[in-house]
Design an enzyme around this catalytic site. Structure first.
Site, PDB file in Angstrom:
ATOM      1  N   ASP A  47      -2.488  -4.327 -18.963  1.00 54.97           N
ATOM      2  CA  ASP A  47      -1.317  -3.441 -18.965  1.00 54.97           C
ATOM      3  C   ASP A  47      -1.064  -2.763 -20.314  1.00 54.97           C
ATOM      4  O   ASP A  47       0.078  -2.456 -20.653  1.00 54.97           O
ATOM      5  CB  ASP A  47      -0.047  -4.210 -18.527  1.00 54.97           C
ATOM      6  CG  ASP A  47      -0.119  -4.660 -17.076  1.00 54.97           C
ATOM      7  OD1 ASP A  47      -0.821  -4.014 -16.275  1.00 54.97           O
ATOM      8  OD2 ASP A  47       0.538  -5.662 -16.740  1.00 54.97           O
ATOM      9  N   MET A  85      -3.592  -6.822  -7.250  1.00 51.05           N
ATOM     10  CA  MET A  85      -2.950  -7.917  -7.963  1.00 51.05           C
ATOM     11  C   MET A  85      -3.924  -8.978  -8.488  1.00 51.05           C
ATOM     12  O   MET A  85      -3.627 -10.169  -8.477  1.00 51.05           O
ATOM     13  CB  MET A  85      -1.896  -8.579  -7.063  1.00 51.05           C
ATOM     14  CG  MET A  85      -0.832  -7.629  -6.555  1.00 51.05           C
ATOM     15  SD  MET A  85       0.035  -6.776  -7.895  1.00 51.05           S
ATOM     16  CE  MET A  85       1.106  -8.114  -8.434  1.00 51.05           C
ATOM     17  N   HIS A  90       1.743   0.839 -13.096  1.00 50.34           N
ATOM     18  CA  HIS A  90       2.493  -0.362 -13.471  1.00 50.34           C
ATOM     19  C   HIS A  90       3.990  -0.055 -13.423  1.00 50.34           C
ATOM     20  O   HIS A  90       4.428   0.995 -13.911  1.00 50.34           O
ATOM     21  CB  HIS A  90       2.091  -0.799 -14.888  1.00 50.34           C
ATOM     22  CG  HIS A  90       2.774  -2.058 -15.306  1.00 50.34           C
ATOM     23  ND1 HIS A  90       2.380  -3.301 -14.852  1.00 50.34           N
ATOM     24  CD2 HIS A  90       3.849  -2.270 -16.085  1.00 50.34           C
ATOM     25  CE1 HIS A  90       3.183  -4.221 -15.362  1.00 50.34           C
ATOM     26  NE2 HIS A  90       4.081  -3.615 -16.111  1.00 50.34           N
ATOM     27  N   ASN A  96      -4.546   2.543 -13.391  1.00 52.77           N
ATOM     28  CA  ASN A  96      -3.620   1.592 -12.760  1.00 52.77           C
ATOM     29  C   ASN A  96      -2.210   2.172 -12.796  1.00 52.77           C
ATOM     30  O   ASN A  96      -1.880   2.966 -13.673  1.00 52.77           O
ATOM     31  CB  ASN A  96      -3.648   0.278 -13.555  1.00 52.77           C
ATOM     32  CG  ASN A  96      -2.702  -0.772 -12.995  1.00 52.77           C
ATOM     33  OD1 ASN A  96      -2.684  -1.025 -11.785  1.00 52.77           O
ATOM     34  ND2 ASN A  96      -1.906  -1.383 -13.851  1.00 52.77           N
ATOM     35  N   GLU A 129       7.052   6.229  -8.784  1.00 54.41           N
ATOM     36  CA  GLU A 129       5.619   5.891  -8.744  1.00 54.41           C
ATOM     37  C   GLU A 129       4.895   6.821  -7.777  1.00 54.41           C
ATOM     38  O   GLU A 129       3.802   7.320  -8.058  1.00 54.41           O
ATOM     39  CB  GLU A 129       5.418   4.439  -8.287  1.00 54.41           C
ATOM     40  CG  GLU A 129       5.940   3.408  -9.266  1.00 54.41           C
ATOM     41  CD  GLU A 129       5.634   1.984  -8.836  1.00 54.41           C
ATOM     42  OE1 GLU A 129       4.561   1.742  -8.269  1.00 54.41           O
ATOM     43  OE2 GLU A 129       6.480   1.100  -9.073  1.00 54.41           O
ATOM     44  N   ARG A 187     -13.857 -15.631 -11.446  1.00 58.19           N
ATOM     45  CA  ARG A 187     -13.548 -14.197 -11.586  1.00 58.19           C
ATOM     46  C   ARG A 187     -14.810 -13.356 -11.776  1.00 58.19           C
ATOM     47  O   ARG A 187     -14.901 -12.237 -11.291  1.00 58.19           O
ATOM     48  CB  ARG A 187     -12.615 -13.965 -12.787  1.00 58.19           C
ATOM     49  CG  ARG A 187     -11.202 -14.404 -12.534  1.00 58.19           C
ATOM     50  CD  ARG A 187     -10.265 -13.941 -13.656  1.00 58.19           C
ATOM     51  NE  ARG A 187      -9.006 -14.639 -13.564  1.00 58.19           N
ATOM     52  CZ  ARG A 187      -8.009 -14.312 -12.730  1.00 58.19           C
ATOM     53  NH1 ARG A 187      -8.134 -13.265 -11.944  1.00 58.19           N
ATOM     54  NH2 ARG A 187      -6.890 -15.006 -12.691  1.00 58.19           N
ATOM     55  N   GLY A 224       0.781  -1.236   0.000  1.00 56.52           N
ATOM     56  CA  GLY A 224       0.000   0.000   0.000  1.00 56.52           C
ATOM     57  C   GLY A 224       0.810   1.282   0.000  1.00 56.52           C
ATOM     58  O   GLY A 224       0.293   2.344   0.376  1.00 56.52           O
ATOM     59  N   SER A 225       2.059   1.218  -0.478  1.00 62.22           N
ATOM     60  CA  SER A 225       2.846   2.462  -0.452  1.00 62.22           C
ATOM     61  C   SER A 225       2.324   3.479  -1.471  1.00 62.22           C
ATOM     62  O   SER A 225       2.363   4.687  -1.220  1.00 62.22           O
ATOM     63  CB  SER A 225       4.340   2.180  -0.674  1.00 62.22           C
ATOM     64  OG  SER A 225       4.600   1.823  -2.002  1.00 62.22           O
TER      65      SER A 225
HETATM   66  C1  GRF Z   1       3.882  -1.181  -7.306  1.00 64.85           C
HETATM   67  O1  GRF Z   1       5.165  -1.402  -7.821  1.00 64.85           O
HETATM   68  C2  GRF Z   1       2.892  -0.995  -8.426  1.00 64.85           C
HETATM   69  O2  GRF Z   1       3.438  -0.364  -9.541  1.00 64.85           O
HETATM   70  C3  GRF Z   1       2.518  -2.401  -8.766  1.00 64.85           C
HETATM   71  O3  GRF Z   1       2.475  -3.088  -7.544  1.00 64.85           O
HETATM   72  C4  GRF Z   1       3.334  -2.437  -6.622  1.00 64.85           C
HETATM   73  C5  GRF Z   1       2.488  -2.090  -5.431  1.00 64.85           C
HETATM   74  O4  GRF Z   1       3.230  -1.541  -4.376  1.00 64.85           O
HETATM   75  N1  GRF Z   1       1.279  -2.422  -9.511  1.00 64.85           N
HETATM   76  P1  GRF Z   1       2.473  -0.818  -3.185  1.00 64.85           P
HETATM   77  O5  GRF Z   1       1.470  -1.807  -2.616  1.00 64.85           O
HETATM   78  O6  GRF Z   1       1.802   0.398  -3.722  1.00 64.85           O
HETATM   79  O7  GRF Z   1       3.544  -0.484  -2.185  1.00 64.85           O
END
Ligand code: GRF
Length: 212
Positions: A141, A86, A105, A103, A170, A61, A12-13
């Protein structure tokens, strides 16, 4: 003020970067498909409503995506943000939120869709790597790109060190993309391309390794 719902699966960063960015929108809820996602506690500590929709509780799904959509729609969001979510989403789910689902990526798409992006970039000997914020389409993606950040790949990089460098970017570009969307400065147009009413800021070239 627009309302956003953030979907996570783990650390969750990126969600945290969004919560700390003082965005011009209300984060209505953070939803995870995993009850043990660390990000849920971070959201709770910040007073954000959280929910879990576990994929393990559904037969397939389609059933999971229907339950997830119901949970999302209860918050009537203008924007749904995948921040390290994910799970592969069905075309029906994605199309329900066309132009409202984004999203992040960890690669410079369209290079390295899917997983293990940092190791794949290292194995290929690429000199520049990065991250992308894009609208989600049924083609995994590959949706229209809103913003990207590029970082150099260094000689002694490991997947871990490269991932940390990319993650730092990010945390910069994701809040920027959400800010633009919340202010209606960026949108998905009728032809499926990203449109913007902002003056273009050309940025600077990244040459890696640097010139002498
Ligand atoms: C990040 O690298 C994001 O780009 C990818 O999954 C990772 C998630 O990291 N989709 P966080 O949970 O946001 O720390």
């Amino acid at each position: 003020m627009k309302r956003i719902v953030i979907l996570i699966s783990g650390r969750g960063s990126n969600m945290q970067a969004l919560l700390e960015a003082n965005l011009p929108c209300q984060v209505a809820a953070v939803i995870s498909n995993r009850a043990d996602a660390q990000g849920l506690e971070i959201a709770r500590m910040r007073g954000v409503e959280t929910a879990v929709v576990s994929h393990k509780d559904y037969a397939d799904r389609v059933a999971f995506d229907a339950a997830l959509a119901a949970k999302i729609d209860a918050h009537q969001p203008d924007l749904i943000v995948l921040a390290g979510f994910m799970r592969i989403l069905t075309a029906g789910f994605v199309e329900r939120y066309t132009g409202r689902l984004i999203n992040i990526h960890p690669s410079l798409l369209p290079a390295y869709p899917g997983i293990d992006t940092h190791q794949r970039a290292l194995t290929d000997g690429t000199r520049i790597h990065g991250c992308t914020v894009h609208f989600v389409t049924p083609d995994l993606d590959h949706g229209p790109i809103i913003i990207q950040a590029a970082v150099p790949v260094l000689r002694d990089d490991t997947a871990q060190s490269l991932s940390a460098r990319v993650l730092g970017e990010e945390h910069r570009i994701f809040p920027q993309a959400v800010r633009w969307l919340c202010r209606n400065q960026v949108w998905l147009d009728q032809t499926g391309r990203v449109a913007s009413d902002r003056l273009e800021q050309p940025g600077a070239a990244l040459i890696s390794p640097g010139l002498e």
